[in-house]
Design a protein around this motif. Structure first.
Motif, PDB file in Angstrom:
ATOM      1  N   ASN A 113       0.827  -1.205   0.000  1.00  0.00           N
ATOM      2  CA  ASN A 113       0.000   0.000   0.000  1.00  0.00           C
ATOM      3  C   ASN A 113       0.864   1.258   0.000  1.00  0.00           C
ATOM      4  OD1 ASN A 113      -2.422  -1.497   0.271  1.00  0.00           O
ATOM      5  ND2 ASN A 113      -2.158  -1.606   2.489  1.00  0.00           N
ATOM      6  N   VAL A 114       0.407   2.258  -0.740  1.00  0.00           N
ATOM      7  CA  VAL A 114       1.004   3.593  -0.656  1.00  0.00           C
ATOM      8  C   VAL A 114      -0.117   4.569  -0.342  1.00  0.00           C
ATOM      9  CG1 VAL A 114       2.286   5.409  -1.833  1.00  0.00           C
ATOM     10  CG2 VAL A 114       2.794   3.012  -2.334  1.00  0.00           C
ATOM     11  N   VAL A 115      -0.003   5.248   0.790  1.00  0.00           N
ATOM     12  CA  VAL A 115      -1.027   6.207   1.212  1.00  0.00           C
ATOM     13  C   VAL A 115      -0.595   7.609   0.790  1.00  0.00           C
ATOM     14  CG1 VAL A 115      -2.194   7.251   3.196  1.00  0.00           C
ATOM     15  CG2 VAL A 115      -1.790   4.783   3.143  1.00  0.00           C
ATOM     16  N   PHE A 116      -1.528   8.336   0.191  1.00  0.00           N
ATOM     17  CA  PHE A 116      -1.259   9.703  -0.274  1.00  0.00           C
ATOM     18  C   PHE A 116      -2.054  10.701   0.549  1.00  0.00           C
ATOM     19  CE2 PHE A 116      -0.171   7.118  -3.862  1.00  0.00           C
ATOM     20  CZ  PHE A 116       0.895   7.782  -4.465  1.00  0.00           C
ATOM     21  N   MET A 129      -5.657  28.208  -7.072  1.00  0.00           N
ATOM     22  CA  MET A 129      -4.642  27.563  -7.893  1.00  0.00           C
ATOM     23  C   MET A 129      -3.541  26.980  -7.017  1.00  0.00           C
ATOM     24  SD  MET A 129      -5.392  27.626 -11.112  1.00  0.00           S
ATOM     25  CE  MET A 129      -3.789  27.255 -11.813  1.00  0.00           C
ATOM     26  N   GLY A 130      -3.354  27.545  -5.845  1.00  0.00           N
ATOM     27  CA  GLY A 130      -2.332  27.028  -4.938  1.00  0.00           C
ATOM     28  C   GLY A 130      -2.583  25.597  -4.502  1.00  0.00           C
ATOM     29  N   HIS A 131      -3.866  25.176  -4.467  1.00  0.00           N
ATOM     30  CA  HIS A 131      -4.197  23.793  -4.090  1.00  0.00           C
ATOM     31  C   HIS A 131      -4.078  22.834  -5.276  1.00  0.00           C
ATOM     32  CE1 HIS A 131      -5.542  24.819  -0.092  1.00  0.00           C
ATOM     33  NE2 HIS A 131      -6.344  25.744  -0.571  1.00  0.00           N
ATOM     34  N   LEU A 132      -3.995  23.416  -6.477  1.00  0.00           N
ATOM     35  CA  LEU A 132      -3.942  22.567  -7.671  1.00  0.00           C
ATOM     36  C   LEU A 132      -2.733  21.641  -7.646  1.00  0.00           C
ATOM     37  CD1 LEU A 132      -4.972  21.971 -10.625  1.00  0.00           C
ATOM     38  CD2 LEU A 132      -3.281  23.653 -11.363  1.00  0.00           C
ATOM     39  N   ARG A 133      -1.588  22.151  -7.225  1.00  0.00           N
ATOM     40  CA  ARG A 133      -0.353  21.371  -7.303  1.00  0.00           C
ATOM     41  C   ARG A 133      -0.449  20.080  -6.504  1.00  0.00           C
ATOM     42  NH1 ARG A 133       5.276  23.672  -8.172  1.00  0.00           N
ATOM     43  NH2 ARG A 133       5.024  21.981  -9.679  1.00  0.00           N
ATOM     44  N   SER A 134      -0.879  20.171  -5.264  1.00  0.00           N
ATOM     45  CA  SER A 134      -1.000  18.966  -4.437  1.00  0.00           C
ATOM     46  C   SER A 134      -1.967  17.975  -5.065  1.00  0.00           C
ATOM     47  CB  SER A 134      -1.479  19.337  -3.032  1.00  0.00           C
ATOM     48  OG  SER A 134      -1.681  18.181  -2.250  1.00  0.00           O
ATOM     49  N   THR A 135      -3.053  18.485  -5.645  1.00  0.00           N
ATOM     50  CA  THR A 135      -4.090  17.624  -6.217  1.00  0.00           C
ATOM     51  C   THR A 135      -3.584  16.863  -7.436  1.00  0.00           C
ATOM     52  OG1 THR A 135      -5.771  19.214  -5.470  1.00  0.00           O
ATOM     53  CG2 THR A 135      -6.457  17.558  -7.080  1.00  0.00           C
ATOM     54  N   VAL A 136      -2.993  17.581  -8.403  1.00  0.00           N
ATOM     55  CA  VAL A 136      -2.613  16.919  -9.653  1.00  0.00           C
ATOM     56  C   VAL A 136      -1.308  16.133  -9.517  1.00  0.00           C
ATOM     57  CG1 VAL A 136      -3.899  18.556 -11.060  1.00  0.00           C
ATOM     58  CG2 VAL A 136      -1.469  18.973 -10.639  1.00  0.00           C
ATOM     59  N   VAL A 153      -3.741   4.582  -1.947  1.00  0.00           N
ATOM     60  CA  VAL A 153      -4.862   5.005  -1.102  1.00  0.00           C
ATOM     61  C   VAL A 153      -4.795   6.528  -1.022  1.00  0.00           C
ATOM     62  CG1 VAL A 153      -5.975   4.852   1.152  1.00  0.00           C
ATOM     63  CG2 VAL A 153      -4.713   2.873   0.245  1.00  0.00           C
ATOM     64  N   LYS A 154      -5.736   7.198  -1.708  1.00  0.00           N
ATOM     65  CA  LYS A 154      -5.706   8.654  -1.793  1.00  0.00           C
ATOM     66  C   LYS A 154      -6.571   9.256  -0.681  1.00  0.00           C
ATOM     67  CE  LYS A 154      -6.880   8.467  -6.205  1.00  0.00           C
ATOM     68  NZ  LYS A 154      -7.239   8.894  -7.578  1.00  0.00           N
ATOM     69  N   VAL A 155      -5.931  10.043   0.157  1.00  0.00           N
ATOM     70  CA  VAL A 155      -6.610  10.661   1.298  1.00  0.00           C
ATOM     71  C   VAL A 155      -6.677  12.168   1.083  1.00  0.00           C
ATOM     72  CG1 VAL A 155      -6.592  11.041   3.790  1.00  0.00           C
ATOM     73  CG2 VAL A 155      -5.747   8.866   2.853  1.00  0.00           C
ATOM     74  N   ASN A 156      -7.877  12.714   1.105  1.00  0.00           N
ATOM     75  CA  ASN A 156      -8.070  14.160   1.057  1.00  0.00           C
ATOM     76  C   ASN A 156      -8.225  14.639   2.492  1.00  0.00           C
ATOM     77  OD1 ASN A 156      -8.430  16.730   0.137  1.00  0.00           O
ATOM     78  ND2 ASN A 156     -10.442  16.388  -0.769  1.00  0.00           N
ATOM     79  N   ASP A 251     -10.067   7.899  -1.954  1.00  0.00           N
ATOM     80  CA  ASP A 251     -10.511   6.730  -1.191  1.00  0.00           C
ATOM     81  C   ASP A 251     -11.025   7.146   0.182  1.00  0.00           C
ATOM     82  OD1 ASP A 251      -9.542   4.455  -3.010  1.00  0.00           O
ATOM     83  OD2 ASP A 251      -7.765   5.717  -2.821  1.00  0.00           O
ATOM     84  N   TRP A 252     -10.454   8.224   0.709  1.00  0.00           N
ATOM     85  CA  TRP A 252     -10.852   8.762   2.011  1.00  0.00           C
ATOM     86  C   TRP A 252     -10.959  10.273   1.899  1.00  0.00           C
ATOM     87  CZ3 TRP A 252      -7.390   6.881   6.668  1.00  0.00           C
ATOM     88  CH2 TRP A 252      -7.873   5.656   7.144  1.00  0.00           C
TER      89      TRP A 252
END
Length: 559
Positions: A113-116, A129-136, A153-156, A251-252
């Motif tokens: 597993n790799v958790v993001f 736009m500052g949040h775009l970098r982390s998202t993409v 496993v993508k965690v917001n 995922d979360w």
């Protein structure tokens, strides 16, 4: 693959004191085709072997034999190796044709597993736009990890807790109008947040008022909770609209507030381990002489980012025992993650070393950092909408008969914004410019998408069917494109292992330029080798489409 095979051959000739990995690290891909497909410099061997590099090169070259080597030459201290082009071409195309979707995949991450920790916008603030970098960046890395066999496993990790919400609550209770906020929650709450900071410069007591409101939130004050829940729900609705535009899912989705009842056990654990100390009324963990102490609980009893992030890290490992836990967060948070990792190690969590901070620079506006509190920011939704509108205008000029232009414009506009970010080294700051993003020439997303559509048009005109390909044939003009297609598996592995999606972005630009050069120089339709050449074009579209998918972009077939 050829580099590994060549390195194995040379390592076998040199002996076990020169392992394959070391030899492979020296192998180069010459800039000029006349110097071979790969080249091995012998200068690093001169001292240990007490011979001139040219002599060493000659001795190795006479013993270097393999069916795939067409020619081996010595030039100075270099061994230049030319591969059997017909063999490599047929082998490469057969690999692509055998399972197009799997081409470039690996299995080294299987069962891991790799958790993001990615995206993580703050509620009651616009998605800038500052949040775009982390998202993409996070989304592209998750796609790459999956391509290499890992389970991502993508965690917001929503910012829905902390002193800034105390400030917002204080601002709303002073100046907020429920009807105005209800009509446009994010816009009006942002105004209140900016107003608070402007007022606090003249009335410093407001800062303490904000702290008191945050303390009310921590103690579950009914008024504070009701307002906070309202702000949170309105924000999540707006965020989800943007994630849908970007094609990103999670995922979360867990906010910092989720860990409200999980922070006290962490504080207790640190205390039991003898790590917690009191400093000026606050609870801290000392981290040695070279790093500031980690603040766990402030003197007024409120918790910190570190407290919540420690609780979140423990919760994530318990839920998804991870091989890696990647925090895709701006570089300004570097100290925070160093402190967090050290605290976890001191507390005895053996997996603390698996935490990695995937840092990135800022998106700048006119060379300056964006700031919500100063009211200086570009809203992502507005940027995406403008990008789509501009893409639609561009395509109507180039192809007024395009079917479903709105959908294609959405793919191109959104893709342009994504690619503009991912083509950059993530550690660097980047300047926001829609004009630069949307051009159909140069190093842009629209250039790649247009090249894909161009290749698809060729396949349609030539009535190519993937069911009846013809991968054989030695086509000298095709060799650079064959090599570019063949490089894809190595690129996915490298981009994954270095947490660097820009390697895929830059590879795709080289791949597209190589195709366009081949297209310009070679007669494809109507040539005696039409089917063989269309088979190569098809393989190119497979790789380009998959590369764009890994970056989170669509590959239109018509533009």
């Amino acid at each position: 693959m050829e580099k590994q095979m060549t390195a194995l051959q040379i390592s076998h000739i040199l002996g076990e004191e020169y392992p394959r990995e070391w030899v492979e690290s020296l192998i180069e891909v010459p800039k000029k085709a006349s110097f071979g497909d790969v080249s091995f410099p012998c200068f690093a061997l001169a001292k240990s072997m007490r011979k001139k590099p040219a002599i060493i090169a000659g001795e190795i070259a006479t013993r270097l034999k393999h069916p795939v080597f067409d020619q081996v030459e010595v030039q100075g201290g270099y061994i230049n190796i030319f591969f059997d082009r017909a063999f490599i071409t047929e082998h490469t195309l057969n690999q692509v044709l055998e399972d197009p979707e799997a081409y470039g995949s690996h299995t080294f991450g299987e069962g891991k597993n790799v958790v993001f920790d990615m995206s993580s916008p703050n509620i009651a603030k616009p998605f800038s736009m500052g949040h775009l970098r982390s998202t993409v960046i996070g989304n592209a890395l998750a796609n790459l990890m999956e391509k290499c066999g890992y389970t991502p496993v993508k965690v917001n990790y929503i910012g829905d807790y902390g002193t800034q919400f105390g400030k917002l609550l204080a601002a709303y209770t002073r100046w907020g109008d429920p009807d105005v906020v209800e009509a446009d929650p994010i816009k009006e709450l942002t105004k209140l947040y900016v107003t608070f900071h402007e007022a606090a410069e003249k009335e410093p007591s407001l800062i303490e008022e904000g702290r008191e409101w945050f303390k009310k939130l921590e103690t579950q004050d009914p008024e504070a909770l009701t307002l906070w829940n309202w702000f949170r729900e309105a924000s999540l609705n707006e965020f989800n609209t943007l994630y849908e535009m970007l094609g990103v899912d999670f995922d979360w989705t867990r906010g910092e507030a989720y860990y409200t009842d999980k922070m006290e056990p962490v504080i207790k654990l640190l205390d039991e381990k003898g790590l917690l100390e009191t400093s000026e009324g606050a609870d801290v963990v000392q981290l040695g002489d070279t790093m500031p102490p980690c603040l766990i609980r402030k003197s007024n009893g409120t918790t910190t980012y570190a407290t919540r992030d420690l609780a979140a890290a423990i919760d994530r490992y318990q839920s998804y025992p991870f091989e890696k836990s990647l925090y895709v967060v701006g570089s300004e948070q570097s100290l925070h993650f160093q402190q967090m990792k050290l605290v976890l190690k001191k507390a005895g969590f053996e997996w603390a070393d698996r935490l990695e901070h995937v840092s990135f620079g800022m998106i700048l506006q006119d060379g300056k950092k964006m700031s919500t509190r100063k009211g200086k920011t570009i809203l992502l939704e507005e940027a995406l909408e403008e990008a789509v509108a501009q893409a639609l205008l561009n395509m109507k000029e180039k192809n007024p008969n395009l079917t479903n232009p709105e959908e294609t414009a959405r793919q191109v506009g959104v893709g342009a914004v994504i690619f503009h970010d991912l083509k950059q080294d993530r550690r660097h700051d980047i300047e926001f410019s829609l004009e630069d993003m949307l051009t159909f020439e140069g190093n842009t997303g629209p250039y790649l998408q247009y090249t894909h559509a161009r290749a698809c048009s060729l396949l349609r005109k030539g009535s190519f069917s993937a069911e009846t390909p013809q991968p054989a044939g030695d086509d000298p003009e095709a060799w650079p494109l064959v090599k570019a297609v063949r490089a894809f598996p190595e690129m996915t592995q490298t981009a994954c292992s270095t947490n660097d999606p820009s390697k895929i972005a830059r590879y795709l630009l080289d791949l597209a330029r190589t195709f366009n050069h081949y297209y310009a120089k070679s007669k494809i339709l109507g040539s005696p080798s039409q089917q063989e050449r269309l088979t190569l074009v098809y393989a190119f579209t497979v790789v380009l489409k998959e590369g764009l998918r890994l970056l989170g972009m669509a590959a239109p077939e018509h533009m």
